[in-house]
Every structure is written in C-alpha cells, then in structure tokens.
Motif scaffolding. Structure first.
Motif: not given
Length: 159
Positions: A10-16, A18-21
C-alpha cells in the motif's frame, strides 16, 4: 516479504497513484484462520524476521521518496517494536524451549538495534513500553519475569 507485505504494498501503491476512488462494496476479504497461529519457534521467528525486513524496506522507500523524517521513522519503529515485543511475549508465554536465547539473539542483532535506537514509544501500550525499556537496558531476565507476570494476570482476568 512474508509478514506485513500488504503495508509495504500500500505504501508503494499510494506513492504511485494520482487519485483514489472509494467503493462502499467490499471487494477484498481477509481470511482469518484461528488454527494458523501455531505455537512454534519457526512461526514466531519467521514473523519477527518479516517485520524487521518490512521495516527496512519501508524506510528505504520513504528515503527514496523524500518522505524520510525522524518523526515518521520513530513512529514506524515504535509500531514495529510493539509487534515484535508481542511476539517476544508469545515466545515466553508459551514457554517455548530456548525462548530466552532466541529473544537475546534478536535483541543483540544489528537490525533490531537499528529499529530500537530511533524510536518514539510514547503512543504504544504500557506493556510494550516496559518491554522495550527492559530490552534497551539489556534486562532479559527481568523481561522474562515481566512477561510471566503479565501472562498470569491475563489468565486470572480472563484475557
């Protein structure tokens, strides 16, 4: 990674991204197996090794993404120490043979000492604070006595 691999993911995901749904419908389900927590040295040490490894990877990722601050690292280390000391507690509570030697091996390891040196334990439970302070002062025997006491009290009050 074996332990806490989702945290690093999740850390690497959120760093890469542009938006979240947000979806109100769950599409991911954790399966909890009550029989999976076996009382074995191999299980406990594998989990502790996994936590130490994920701690190292998260720090590296934070540094690479210029999110490395003393406060972030101190909180991360405290959280990981809380989990590791819980495993130390399980090793002692379950009276696993060689538990003191196993714990001493971890406490003396360079990787563990690196987590221990930069930590802020102000926001973790008292039991873990006491354990961490005993570890910092190399009081392994007192750590063992403290854990036995906590175990007996937990049994008495039904926790």
């Amino acid at each position: 990674l074996y332990m806490m691999e989702d945290v690093y993911f999740y850390l690497t995901l959120f760093l890469n991204i542009d938006s979240i749904y947000y979806m109100s419908t769950p599409i991911y389900h954790y399966y909890y197996n009550v029989n999976s927590a076996t009382k074995s040295v191999k299980r406990y040490t594998k989990n502790i090794d996994g936590i130490i490894e994920v701690n190292k990877k998260i720090k590296k990722t934070l540094l690479e993404n210029k999110m490395f601050s003393g406060e972030n690292i101190a909180k991360l280390n405290a959280n990981h120490l809380k989990i590791i000391t819980n495993y130390f507690y399980f090793l002692m509570r379950d009276e696993i043979e060689g538990n003191k030697e196993i714990i001493k091996k971890y406490i003396l390891s360079e990787k563990f000492q690196e987590i221990l040196k930069d930590t802020n334990i102000s926001n973790i439970p008292l039991k873990n604070k006491i354990m961490i302070n005993l570890i910092k002062h190399n009081k392994i025997y007192l750590l063992y006595i403290f854990n036995r006491l906590v175990s007996h009290i937990s049994k008495l009050i039904g926790k």
